[in-house]
Design a protein around this motif. Sequence first.
Motif, PDB file in Angstrom:
ATOM      1  N   ASP A   1       1.239  -1.508  -0.191  1.00  0.00           N
ATOM      2  CA  ASP A   1      -0.111  -0.218   0.006  1.00  0.00           C
ATOM      3  C   ASP A   1       0.966   1.455  -0.090  1.00  0.00           C
ATOM      4  O   ASP A   1       1.544   1.200   1.008  1.00  0.00           O
ATOM      5  N   SER A   2       0.742   1.737  -1.142  1.00  0.00           N
ATOM      6  CA  SER A   2       1.137   3.532  -0.701  1.00  0.00           C
ATOM      7  C   SER A   2       1.421   3.562  -0.572  1.00  0.00           C
ATOM      8  O   SER A   2       1.922   5.037  -0.249  1.00  0.00           O
ATOM      9  N   LYS A   3       0.574   4.192   0.582  1.00  0.00           N
ATOM     10  CA  LYS A   3       0.242   5.232   1.364  1.00  0.00           C
ATOM     11  C   LYS A   3       1.105   5.070   2.958  1.00  0.00           C
ATOM     12  O   LYS A   3       1.237   5.780   3.614  1.00  0.00           O
ATOM     13  N   ASN A   4       2.064   3.553   3.068  1.00  0.00           N
ATOM     14  CA  ASN A   4       2.175   3.383   4.680  1.00  0.00           C
ATOM     15  C   ASN A   4       3.909   3.538   4.218  1.00  0.00           C
ATOM     16  O   ASN A   4       4.295   3.200   2.623  1.00  0.00           O
ATOM     17  N   SER A   5       4.698   4.124   5.062  1.00  0.00           N
ATOM     18  CA  SER A   5       6.406   4.163   4.979  1.00  0.00           C
ATOM     19  C   SER A   5       6.991   3.002   5.468  1.00  0.00           C
ATOM     20  O   SER A   5       5.729   1.957   5.829  1.00  0.00           O
ATOM     21  N   GLU A   6       7.638   2.347   4.993  1.00  0.00           N
ATOM     22  CA  GLU A   6       8.788   1.506   5.036  1.00  0.00           C
ATOM     23  C   GLU A   6       8.690   0.902   6.772  1.00  0.00           C
ATOM     24  O   GLU A   6       8.933   0.280   7.292  1.00  0.00           O
ATOM     25  N   ILE A   7       8.579   2.668   7.292  1.00  0.00           N
ATOM     26  CA  ILE A   7       8.605   2.801   8.325  1.00  0.00           C
ATOM     27  C   ILE A   7       7.420   1.701   9.352  1.00  0.00           C
ATOM     28  O   ILE A   7       7.190   1.224   9.912  1.00  0.00           O
ATOM     29  N   ASP A   8       6.481   2.195   8.940  1.00  0.00           N
ATOM     30  CA  ASP A   8       5.131   2.169   9.649  1.00  0.00           C
ATOM     31  C   ASP A   8       4.827   0.385   9.017  1.00  0.00           C
ATOM     32  O   ASP A   8       3.713  -0.106   9.752  1.00  0.00           O
ATOM     33  N   CYS A   9       5.972   0.177   8.226  1.00  0.00           N
ATOM     34  CA  CYS A   9       5.861  -1.290   7.724  1.00  0.00           C
ATOM     35  C   CYS A   9       6.323  -2.679   8.403  1.00  0.00           C
ATOM     36  O   CYS A   9       5.993  -3.662   8.670  1.00  0.00           O
ATOM     37  N   MET A  10       7.334  -1.802   9.431  1.00  0.00           N
ATOM     38  CA  MET A  10       8.653  -2.825   9.995  1.00  0.00           C
ATOM     39  C   MET A  10       7.360  -3.699  11.007  1.00  0.00           C
ATOM     40  O   MET A  10       6.885  -3.091  11.722  1.00  0.00           O
ATOM     41  N   CYS A  11       7.763  -4.328  11.985  1.00  0.00           N
ATOM     42  CA  CYS A  11       7.647  -5.827  12.551  1.00  0.00           C
ATOM     43  C   CYS A  11       8.826  -6.409  13.390  1.00  0.00           C
ATOM     44  O   CYS A  11       8.598  -6.811  13.604  1.00  0.00           O
ATOM     45  N   GLY A  12       9.865  -6.648  12.215  1.00  0.00           N
ATOM     46  CA  GLY A  12      10.642  -7.012  12.961  1.00  0.00           C
ATOM     47  C   GLY A  12      12.313  -7.447  12.162  1.00  0.00           C
ATOM     48  O   GLY A  12      12.038  -6.067  11.725  1.00  0.00           O
ATOM     49  N   ASP A  13      12.782  -8.255  12.563  1.00  0.00           N
ATOM     50  CA  ASP A  13      14.056  -8.267  12.163  1.00  0.00           C
ATOM     51  C   ASP A  13      14.558  -9.917  12.229  1.00  0.00           C
ATOM     52  O   ASP A  13      14.338 -10.825  13.209  1.00  0.00           O
ATOM     53  N   VAL A  14      15.597  -9.712  10.831  1.00  0.00           N
ATOM     54  CA  VAL A  14      16.027 -11.273  10.767  1.00  0.00           C
ATOM     55  C   VAL A  14      17.832 -10.992  10.826  1.00  0.00           C
ATOM     56  O   VAL A  14      18.129 -10.208   9.997  1.00  0.00           O
ATOM     57  N   ASN A  15      18.777 -12.027  11.357  1.00  0.00           N
ATOM     58  CA  ASN A  15      19.641 -11.860  11.249  1.00  0.00           C
ATOM     59  C   ASN A  15      20.383 -12.686  11.771  1.00  0.00           C
ATOM     60  O   ASN A  15      20.249 -14.294  11.422  1.00  0.00           O
TER      61      ASN A  15
END
Length: 170
Positions: free
Chosen positions: A76-90
């Motif tokens: 959804d182009s209304k959301n920034s990448e920051i708004d979409c963050m939910c976690g991390d993987v390393n």
Amino acid sequence: MKLNENSLIEGKRVVLVPYKVDHVMKYHEWMQSTELQTLTASEPLTLDEEYDMQQSWWTDENKCTFIVLEKDKWVDSKNSEIDCMCGDVNLFFNSQDDNSTAEIEIMIAENSCRGKGFGKEALLLMMNYGIQELKVRTYTAKIGCQNENSLALFKKIGFTQVCQKQLLQS
């Protein structure tokens, strides 16, 4: 790891993007949670320390980090990448003698994203990336005994427990 700086890994539910400076503020907010600190065996950092950590991870060829984005929000182009963050993987390449073995970690920080298969998909995408791009052949994980959800997830995807260490308290 700069090797992944232009990588984007798209799954059915999640998208993996390299951990960059723009992500630090939200990541720092997550890591203020005592629950996440306990589950990830992490110590709280100041915001400046978090920025320094991101830069050190960016340049360290023995660490590969991706931010996990919630794909439905990301498309959804209304959301920034920051708004979409939910976690991390390393991935961590801890052995100087063996670059084909990596330790893998996953954190789904957003409560609303837990229990939806995001962690499993992010792990599998990262493992595939490690195999295809980084020539990883063996994965290890270190999970605290109290982190029952992570233990169950790793068992579900085929990991086996090889040892259990007890922490001594004084």
